[in-house]
Scaffold this active site. Structure first.
Site, PDB file in Angstrom:
ATOM      1  N   ARG A  37      76.967  36.452  43.074  1.00  0.00           N
ATOM      2  CA  ARG A  37      77.077  37.518  44.070  1.00  0.00           C
ATOM      3  C   ARG A  37      75.981  38.561  43.869  1.00  0.00           C
ATOM      4  NH1 ARG A  37      81.664  38.551  46.919  1.00  0.00           N
ATOM      5  NH2 ARG A  37      81.623  40.767  46.400  1.00  0.00           N
ATOM      6  N   CYS A  76      89.776  47.048  51.289  1.00  0.00           N
ATOM      7  CA  CYS A  76      90.037  46.481  52.619  1.00  0.00           C
ATOM      8  C   CYS A  76      91.418  45.837  52.604  1.00  0.00           C
ATOM      9  CB  CYS A  76      88.942  45.500  53.028  1.00  0.00           C
ATOM     10  SG  CYS A  76      88.694  44.132  51.882  1.00  0.00           S
ATOM     11  N   ALA A 108      79.023  45.991  44.275  1.00  0.00           N
ATOM     12  CA  ALA A 108      78.127  46.146  45.422  1.00  0.00           C
ATOM     13  C   ALA A 108      77.931  44.916  46.294  1.00  0.00           C
ATOM     14  CB  ALA A 108      76.765  46.642  44.938  1.00  0.00           C
ATOM     15  N   ALA A 109      78.134  43.708  45.771  1.00  0.00           N
ATOM     16  CA  ALA A 109      77.857  42.513  46.571  1.00  0.00           C
ATOM     17  C   ALA A 109      78.818  42.418  47.767  1.00  0.00           C
ATOM     18  CB  ALA A 109      77.995  41.265  45.698  1.00  0.00           C
ATOM     19  N   PRO A 110      78.331  41.912  48.909  1.00  0.00           N
ATOM     20  CA  PRO A 110      77.014  41.317  49.142  1.00  0.00           C
ATOM     21  C   PRO A 110      75.910  42.308  49.487  1.00  0.00           C
ATOM     22  CG  PRO A 110      78.338  41.075  51.100  1.00  0.00           C
ATOM     23  CD  PRO A 110      79.239  41.719  50.062  1.00  0.00           C
ATOM     24  N   GLY A 111      76.229  43.612  49.597  1.00  0.00           N
ATOM     25  CA  GLY A 111      75.171  44.595  49.764  1.00  0.00           C
ATOM     26  C   GLY A 111      75.244  45.450  51.006  1.00  0.00           C
TER      27      GLY A 111
END
Length: 486
Positions: free
Chosen positions: A139, A232, A111-114
């Site tokens: 993180r 990505c 999940a980081a950075p959110g």
């Protein structure tokens, strides 16, 4: 821009053929900035009037806008109030294509950075549960900060391996997002530093890691649940290759169509195992859309779970889990972390908390609160095994009890608005006092700007909670935390 790796260019030319020149030209275009409105706080149609400017919608993101050139939105007090999140437009796509309903159990596994976690939580609208995890402690701390900034309430922020979570949450989640660690090829234009870390071996390394992560994610998804896998990168082994791995090793998982957009491109079965269903995946190319490179695949879990649990048994398990949750909620004492008691407040503490929370238009029931080392939390009900996990936050941290008083927290402030808390100092976004407040300075309050002339006040910008202050003789003593200041 830094020189793109030669091995990367050769492979991309082979993948894109006639489109390669257009792809290469896209790297000369400036990167695109975007923001996503926090719909838990602000309606999409109300946002443009809060920040004067020429706002253009991101057409494939329901609550997204392109940031006009030259606008420094990170300096806006509305950003500090969690009204919007700054995020690259393509990166908004995975969360936008995972349908979330209030009341559901949702996992953001990496999940980081959110950025994606904040959107998932906003769509839960203060209900259900979001487990937001990152394997890196540093993180995970950044993740917690962004979730707190966004006014998230019903969140468990963990710092665990996927396997560790799978042991505690088998068949538990309705929806799972796996925005997997990857070689980052889609981010070359956004962040040139990524180019320097790329090697021809990295896609294979990350593909192996992605398969371990997704295998554990499948175990945690309930039958009938949905899992979004995204990266990505452009590398086939990380995209169609990992999708092929999931389809081959977990027959209960099937690809399903997601909401389309004219700029989306289909995944290529030939870059995976040849399964025609791979065309249901989505590739975002920078030469076809106003964003960076991304890949998305939406799965549904049918029939038997990864652990061999038939759907009927899974339904029964869910019913039993719901009973356990209900039972836990009634208990005054619950263990929440590594054997630490989490009792409810004492009689005296209840009175102190009730007096403060009475300023809310709909007060949080004190019976639902937990006190750990003087700190007060409003926590969701969770399975017993959670106490064996390493987590940074369970639920909403409301503040701290100190002797005969309660000091409210910053995370609590940003969950509130002028219609949820009676004692407010509500300022316009262009009020000069806001800049001083965000720097930690004392500010003045004019007679009539607050309901009472003393005591704790929720400082708001355009009605959105920003932080706390204590009013004494017309001067607001600043309680904005040092770590949050500009």
């Amino acid at each position: 821009m830094a020189q793109l790796p030669q091995e990367f260019l050769i492979r991309m030319q082979d993948m894109l053929g006639d489109e390669f020149d257009a792809f290469l030209t896209s790297y000369e275009a400036p990167r695109t900035a975007g923001l996503r409105v926090n719909t838990k706080k602000c309606r999409m149609e109300d946002f443009p009037s809060l920040v004067p400017g020429t706002w253009k919608k991101i057409p494939w993101i329901p609550n997204g806008y392109f940031v006009p050139d030259g606008m420094r939105m990170g300096q806006s007090p509305l950003y500090a109030a969690g009204v919007f999140y700054l995020q690259e437009p393509s990166a908004m796509t995975p969360a936008s294509r995972l349908p979330i309903e209030p009341g559901e159990r949702v996992l953001d596994l990496c999940a980081a950075p959110g950025g994606k976690a904040t959107e998932l939580n906003a769509r839960l609208a203060g209900t259900g549960l979001l487990v937001a995890n990152d394997i890196s402690n540093a993180r995970a701390k950044a993740l917690l900060r962004n979730l707190e900034l966004f006014g998230s309430e019903n969140v468990l922020v963990t710092n665990e391996t996927p396997a560790g979570l799978a042991n505690v949450f088998p068949g538990f989640f309705d929806k799972i997002l796996v925005d997997a660690p990857c070689s980052g090829e889609g981010m070359f234009r956004k962040d040139e530093a990524v180019i320097g870390t790329w090697t021809p071996e990295r896609p294979d390394f990350f593909a192996e890691l992605q398969r371990e992560i997704t295998a554990n994610a499948v175990k945690m998804l309930r039958p009938g649940g949905l899992m979004m896998y995204s990266t990505c990168t452009f590398a086939p082994q990380e995209d169609e290759g990992t999708v092929s791995f999931i389809l081959e090793n977990f027959p209960e998982m099937e690809l399903i169509e997601m909401e389309s957009y004219e700029g989306f491109s289909k995944g290529n079965p030939a870059w995976g195992n040849g399964d025609p269903a791979i065309e249901k995946t989505v590739r975002i190319w920078p030469h076809k859309m106003n964003g960076e490179g991304h890949f998305l695949a939406l799965f549904r879990k049918n029939g038997r779970g990864a652990a061999g649990m038939p759907a009927e048994m899974a339904e029964e398990w869910q019913k039993e889990a719901a009973k356990t949750e209900k039972k836990n909620k009634k208990q005054k004492n619950r263990k929440k972390d590594r054997g630490t008691e989490a009792p409810g407040p004492s009689k005296t503490e209840k009175q102190i908390l009730s007096d403060f929370l009475a300023q809310m238009t709909v007060p949080i029931p004190v019976e639902e609160l937990e006190v750990r080392a003087g700190k007060v939390y409003h926590s969701p009900s969770l399975p017993d095994g959670v106490r064996n996990l390493h987590f940074l936050r369970n639920g909403l941290y409301l503040g701290e009890l100190k002797k005969d008083r309660f000091e409210p927290s910053q995370p609590f402030a940003v969950t509130l608005t002028v219609d949820r808390f009676r004692e407010c100092l509500n300022l316009k976004a262009d009020d000069a006092r806001l800049e001083k407040y965000l720097h930690g300075e004392t500010i003045s309050a004019e007679p009539g700007e607050t309901a009472f002339s003393s005591g704790w006040k929720l400082v708001c910008v355009e009605g959105f909670g920003l932080g706390w202050g204590k009013l004494v003789n017309g001067t607001l003593k600043n309680k904005y935390p040092v770590g949050w200041r500009k």
